[in-house]
Motif scaffolding. Sequence first.
Motif, PDB file in Angstrom:
ATOM      1  N   ASN A   1      -4.442  16.814  -1.656  1.00 60.08           N
ATOM      2  CA  ASN A   1      -4.838  18.156  -1.233  1.00 60.08           C
ATOM      3  C   ASN A   1      -3.679  18.804  -0.489  1.00 60.08           C
ATOM      4  N   PRO A   2      -2.568  19.082  -1.188  1.00 61.24           N
ATOM      5  CA  PRO A   2      -1.361  19.551  -0.494  1.00 61.24           C
ATOM      6  C   PRO A   2      -1.564  20.821   0.321  1.00 61.24           C
ATOM      7  N   LEU A  18      -4.933  24.733  -3.361  1.00 63.43           N
ATOM      8  CA  LEU A  18      -5.545  25.631  -2.385  1.00 63.43           C
ATOM      9  C   LEU A  18      -6.548  24.837  -1.566  1.00 63.43           C
ATOM     10  N   ASN A  19      -6.740  25.287  -0.346  1.00 61.20           N
ATOM     11  CA  ASN A  19      -7.708  24.665   0.555  1.00 61.20           C
ATOM     12  C   ASN A  19      -8.510  25.763   1.237  1.00 61.20           C
ATOM     13  N   ILE A  56     -13.054  22.459   1.204  1.00 58.27           N
ATOM     14  CA  ILE A  56     -12.923  22.403  -0.251  1.00 58.27           C
ATOM     15  C   ILE A  56     -11.441  22.343  -0.600  1.00 58.27           C
ATOM     16  N   GLY A  57     -11.065  21.361  -1.400  1.00 65.22           N
ATOM     17  CA  GLY A  57      -9.679  21.218  -1.826  1.00 65.22           C
ATOM     18  C   GLY A  57      -9.548  21.300  -3.333  1.00 65.22           C
ATOM     19  N   PHE A  58      -8.429  21.839  -3.795  1.00 64.74           N
ATOM     20  CA  PHE A  58      -8.170  21.982  -5.229  1.00 64.74           C
ATOM     21  C   PHE A  58      -6.677  21.812  -5.475  1.00 64.74           C
ATOM     22  N   ARG A  59      -6.352  21.119  -6.570  1.00 66.67           N
ATOM     23  CA  ARG A  59      -4.944  21.081  -6.999  1.00 66.67           C
ATOM     24  C   ARG A  59      -4.877  21.002  -8.515  1.00 66.67           C
ATOM     25  N   HIS A  60      -3.797  21.508  -9.063  1.00 66.21           N
ATOM     26  CA  HIS A  60      -3.541  21.396 -10.497  1.00 66.21           C
ATOM     27  C   HIS A  60      -2.106  20.935 -10.694  1.00 66.21           C
ATOM     28  N   LEU A  75     -10.787  18.690  -8.053  1.00 66.61           N
ATOM     29  CA  LEU A  75     -11.566  19.501  -7.125  1.00 66.61           C
ATOM     30  C   LEU A  75     -12.367  18.567  -6.231  1.00 66.61           C
ATOM     31  N   GLY A  76     -12.362  18.840  -4.925  1.00 72.15           N
ATOM     32  CA  GLY A  76     -13.090  17.985  -3.999  1.00 72.15           C
ATOM     33  C   GLY A  76     -13.763  18.761  -2.892  1.00 72.15           C
TER      34      GLY A  76
END
Length: 399
Positions: free
Chosen positions: A55-56, A212-213, A222-226, A268-269
């Motif tokens: 989750n950068p 994004l966080n 909520i965390g997201f990375r691609h 996604l978390g």
Amino acid sequence: MKRRISAVLTILASVALATSAGATLIENNTNLSAEWTRMPARVAATDSVDTILYNPAGTIRLGEGTWIMAGNQIFPKEYSHTKDGVTHKTTTLTTVVPDFFVLKNGTRWSGFTGFGVIGGGGSLEYDNGIIASSAKALGKSTGELLTGTALPEEVMSVWMGVYAGGAYAVSDTFSLSLTGRMVYGVNTYEIDGGDLLDYEKSGTGFAPIIGLNYTPTPSLNIGFRHEFRTKVEWEVDTIDGAAAPALTPALGEKGATSRKDFPAMTALGVSWKATQDLTLATDVSYAWHDDINWEGGEEGLDNGVELAFAGEYAIKPTFKVSAGYSYANAGVDTEDYSTALSKNAYHGLSTGFMVEPMRDLRVNVGLTKLFYEKDTDSHGITYEKDLWIIGTSVQYKFQ
């Protein structure tokens, strides 16, 4: 000798779909840190330096300061395939799967760098050989099986990722991140101890990672990375052994190039602080095989997926215990399994703890057991796997 050459070609074609000795999916690892081995839902985490990996954009929420983190994983394992009552197995122990990261946070920004194993990790050695089985991987439609052909083989595979990036807090609740990751891969194959074939190839590539966080409430994150697909061009570094002259047209002479990409991944978390002491989290990670180029080796693959659920309880602020469950399906049909390394779906159970023995020093210890589903293909070959992952890490914050 001609039959042995055919067997070698069949083996190498089959392992083209499964050359990562420790990857939780086909190539992509989700077990990127020791923290994962004790709490496998990490995509919304904001409590450790390993957020760089999962989750950068959430690294900013650690607060101001400078941290270093060093970790390692150990893989005790037993992989086997059985036909007609004869079992071929490997119990090769992988002892070094390292990672190291540095994180610097300001008021509204973060910067970080480091490296880790993002795919594979370790080697597999079959003392009594493997069955050459994947006629489909050679493009044959007859279902031909080289029955009884078993050659001693050692396979080693690893993808290393070198990271540099940062994040910025757009507001008190929302942050964005951009990371550049260079990928370096190495595959080696030894057959008959290298006397028949000693083969090594390596490749490099580069791609960005965005994240994004979002923290809508103090108790919810909520965390997201691609991770974008990494285009990787491979080069043959070594091709020696008695079979090398006959195999060179298929495998390439020294210096020959080929293409095998590192797949994109979306994750996604959600993390929820249910009480002051209890944190619950869930993740979904999705590996994209639709757009990779493996020069035809990707045909027939489905996309891979991993689901994870975890909880952490603070017995006291300096000692926390955790547990979790994960499920993954790599997206490989049983008929396309490699006898060197099959890609069975698994259910994973994790547990471990975090302890702070002194101010600003944190130690993580985790243990994950992967329970793989037993599969049998149309040739009557039964594939079984047993894997433990032991993770340890040390994190220190500089004042």
